[in-house]
Design an enzyme around this catalytic site. Structure first.
Site, PDB file in Angstrom:
ATOM      1  N   ASP A  11     -56.414  65.272  20.014  1.00 38.48           N
ATOM      2  CA  ASP A  11     -56.474  66.366  20.600  1.00 38.48           C
ATOM      3  C   ASP A  11     -56.895  67.826  20.172  1.00 38.48           C
ATOM      4  OD1 ASP A  11     -55.351  67.499  23.707  1.00 38.48           O
ATOM      5  OD2 ASP A  11     -54.551  68.711  22.599  1.00 38.48           O
ATOM      6  N   TYR A  71     -58.085  76.709  19.138  1.00 39.81           N
ATOM      7  CA  TYR A  71     -57.462  76.349  18.173  1.00 39.81           C
ATOM      8  C   TYR A  71     -58.198  76.314  16.690  1.00 39.81           C
ATOM      9  CZ  TYR A  71     -54.577  73.171  21.505  1.00 39.81           C
ATOM     10  OH  TYR A  71     -53.936  72.612  22.476  1.00 39.81           O
ATOM     11  N   LYS A 123     -61.469  70.875  24.116  1.00 41.52           N
ATOM     12  CA  LYS A 123     -60.778  71.713  25.948  1.00 41.52           C
ATOM     13  C   LYS A 123     -61.770  73.218  25.748  1.00 41.52           C
ATOM     14  CE  LYS A 123     -56.144  71.027  25.103  1.00 41.52           C
ATOM     15  NZ  LYS A 123     -55.681  70.470  23.607  1.00 41.52           N
ATOM     16  N   SER A 167     -49.116  67.155  14.700  1.00 38.75           N
ATOM     17  CA  SER A 167     -47.511  66.686  13.243  1.00 38.75           C
ATOM     18  C   SER A 167     -49.142  66.882  11.988  1.00 38.75           C
ATOM     19  CB  SER A 167     -47.333  65.968  12.892  1.00 38.75           C
ATOM     20  OG  SER A 167     -46.662  65.895  11.467  1.00 38.75           O
TER      21      SER A 167
END
Ligand code: NAD
Length: 290
Positions: A63, A68, A97, A253
């Site tokens: 994802d 980001y 996205k 993570s």
């Protein structure tokens, strides 16, 4: 071997950590792994390494998001794994996205994400959150499917049936996925149940409580007791709960030990009583407001 989860029926496996993650069949006809890696707050170099590590550990769902700033790193990590023969492009499921800053020109945003990832197509593209012209953005996602740039489309941060109905009122293609905040302290079962009629799957962000809040969940005595009884960590119990409750889950993570730990949830199952106990932890507490 490909293990499919159809609707809510979770096929429980007793397998080692390196075994394949089960998938759910989306209403688009594509299969999506029920567990993947989240990459929020990771820069390009960090994301490249964590994506590569995750694929080596058996992850197939990644994802990311334009917001980001790490689509290039994610793409590089995947291409490195492909170059080394660990996986093929078809084995990998990439979600990205469209961010609100690009809602005025969504077609360009689709191309920009595709170029940054460098993986030929996007498996799943989401509207990051409601905003001005989000219906126009949804129409652009549908065009992206028709032109082969995107395989499945969906929305993120739409929490009620009314919001879902608004964004889909002119839709020709139903959202395959709704990605929302979801964890034991905030369970939106009503939306998940409502979306079943459309075959739309809910994917949980902040599955472990998210940035700055994981300790609140990890310290929960009921979860700790369940974890002790299975010889698992609280993180593993929470992730297993998401999957058994019918959610797709994407713990974030960059730590190789946590990445390995988080995929180790397919060799045990929570009992009905344990599932009820965790359902009972819901206090409708969201940690974010978007
Ligand atoms: P999360 O609930 O996955 O928690 C991540 C935190 O838990 C990190 O600090 C990480 O170091 C820690 N962690 C991970 N595994 C652990 C383990 N086994 N033991 C102890 N600590 C552990 O929160 P998140 O990463 O923010 O959310 C998951 C993903 O969801 C994100 O990475 C991102 O891809 C996505 N996301 C989407 C939205 C959206 O608006 N659509 C918002 C937030 C996050």
């Amino acid at each position: 071997m490909r293990v499919i989860i159809s609707g809510l029926m979770v096929i429980l496996l007793t397998v080692g950590a390196s075994a394949e993650v089960p998938s759910v069949r989306l209403n688009s006809g594509y299969d999506m792994p029920v567990l993947g890696l989240g990459t929020w707050t990771q820069d390009n170099a960090t994301a490249e390494q964590s994506v590569y590590t995750a694929i080596r550990e058996g992850y197939r769902l990644i994802d990311t998001a334009r917001y980001y700033g790490n689509e290039q790193g994610v793409g590089k990590g995947v291409r490195r794994a492909i170059a080394e023969g660990l996986v093929s492009r078809e084995d990998i499921f990439i979600t990205t996205k469209i961010m609100p800053g690009n809602y005025s020109d969504p077609d360009a945003a689709i191309d920009a994400s595709n170029n940054a990832l460098g993986l030929g197509y996007i498996d799943l593209m989401l509207i990051h959150q409601p905003g001005r012209n989000d219906e126009g953005v949804y129409a652009a996602l549908e065009r992206g499917v028709k032109s082969g740039k995107i395989r499945s489309i969906g929305i993120s941060n739409y929490y009620t049936p009314a919001e879902f109905e608004r964004i889909t009122r002119n839709a020709a293609i139903l959202p395959a996925v709704v990605q929302n905040e979801n964890h034991p302290y905030y369970q939106n079962e009503a939306l998940r149940k409502y979306l079943e009629r459309y075959g739309t799957v809910v994917e949980s962000w902040y599955p472990l409580g998210g940035r700055g809040h994981t300790h609140e969940l990890f310290g929960n005595e009921a979860l700790r007791e369940i974890a002790r009884s299975h010889g698992k960590t609280v993180a593993q119990v929470i992730l297993r709960w998401h999957i058994q409750a019918g959610y797709v889950v994407i713990p974030g993570s960059k730590n190789p030990e946590h990445i390995r730990e988080n995929i180790g949830v397919f060799d045990f199952a929570l009992t009905d009583d344990e599932m009820r106990t965790i359902a009972g932890l819901d206090i409708q507490r969201r940690f974010e407001s978007w």
